[in-house]
Scaffold this motif. Sequence first.
Motif, PDB file in Angstrom:
ATOM      1  N   TYR A  18       0.828  -1.214   0.076  1.00  0.00           N
ATOM      2  CA  TYR A  18       0.039  -0.063  -0.186  1.00  0.00           C
ATOM      3  C   TYR A  18       1.036   1.095  -0.019  1.00  0.00           C
ATOM      4  O   TYR A  18       0.727   2.069  -0.792  1.00  0.00           O
ATOM      5  CB  TYR A  18      -0.827  -0.211   1.105  1.00  0.00           C
ATOM      6  N   ARG A  54      -6.450  -7.513  -0.811  1.00  0.00           N
ATOM      7  CA  ARG A  54      -6.771  -6.584  -0.046  1.00  0.00           C
ATOM      8  C   ARG A  54      -6.562  -5.218  -0.952  1.00  0.00           C
ATOM      9  O   ARG A  54      -7.153  -4.225  -0.901  1.00  0.00           O
ATOM     10  CB  ARG A  54      -6.120  -6.689   1.271  1.00  0.00           C
ATOM     11  N   ASP A  58      -8.894  -2.166  -2.304  1.00  0.00           N
ATOM     12  CA  ASP A  58      -8.453  -0.559  -1.702  1.00  0.00           C
ATOM     13  C   ASP A  58      -8.613   0.269  -3.070  1.00  0.00           C
ATOM     14  O   ASP A  58      -8.562   1.318  -3.161  1.00  0.00           O
ATOM     15  CB  ASP A  58      -7.107  -0.493  -1.190  1.00  0.00           C
ATOM     16  N   ARG A 152      -8.837   7.589   4.983  1.00  0.00           N
ATOM     17  CA  ARG A 152      -9.675   6.618   4.214  1.00  0.00           C
ATOM     18  C   ARG A 152      -9.987   6.870   2.757  1.00  0.00           C
ATOM     19  O   ARG A 152     -10.132   5.710   1.968  1.00  0.00           O
ATOM     20  CB  ARG A 152     -10.691   5.656   4.820  1.00  0.00           C
TER      21      ARG A 152
END
Length: 220
Positions: A18, A54, A58, A152
Amino acid sequence: MIPIRSASTAQQVHDWLYGCVLRGDLLPGMRLSETEIAEQVGLSRQPVREAFIRLASDGLAEIRPQRGTYISRISVRAVLSARMIREAVESDLARIVARTRPDLGAMERELDLQARADAESNVPAFVEADDRFHQAMAEAAGHPAVWQDLDRLKAQMNRLRHLSMRVFDRNQTIAQHRAVLTALQAGDPDAAEAAIRTHLRQMLTEVPHMMDAHPDYFTE
């Protein structure tokens, strides 16, 4: 890529990837190899596969059946939506801080760290200090959870920032932050709101420039 020396879970692999995507270490369109990453982090392929899933959730990766996993392009729509939400929310936060006049030492420190990062041409450190400057304003307003919600929303926005701050004048960002802080310290809600709006609208200039420079990095 830098190997994760102590990774033991899919979450740690995800967090590392990420960060790589946000910083631009992994560019849009790049293919991710389960085998290569598993070897780098010293894990089996299963947690790496979970990390890819994951990352896709995102919106930062795309899993193509029978073809592999690729870093997704930057969503212009997501960038502009996050910018709009941030302007609306942070304008209110700025007004609260200007009216209540809490201690703003944390914002001052982050501004100093930004100047240092700029002098060292350290873009990742510059963007991180930028983020913490805004987080400190939310905390000074008494609404730390608001920043968590904003954080977020702005993954695509941060990808753009890491790219744009390599080519745009970072001193302009520092000057805009200084204008925000000066208005907050003066207890002037109108000036604080105007300053934060001016700062967050800078991205409206950056987006078309970066799209022209790197058309393959973006999608609507």
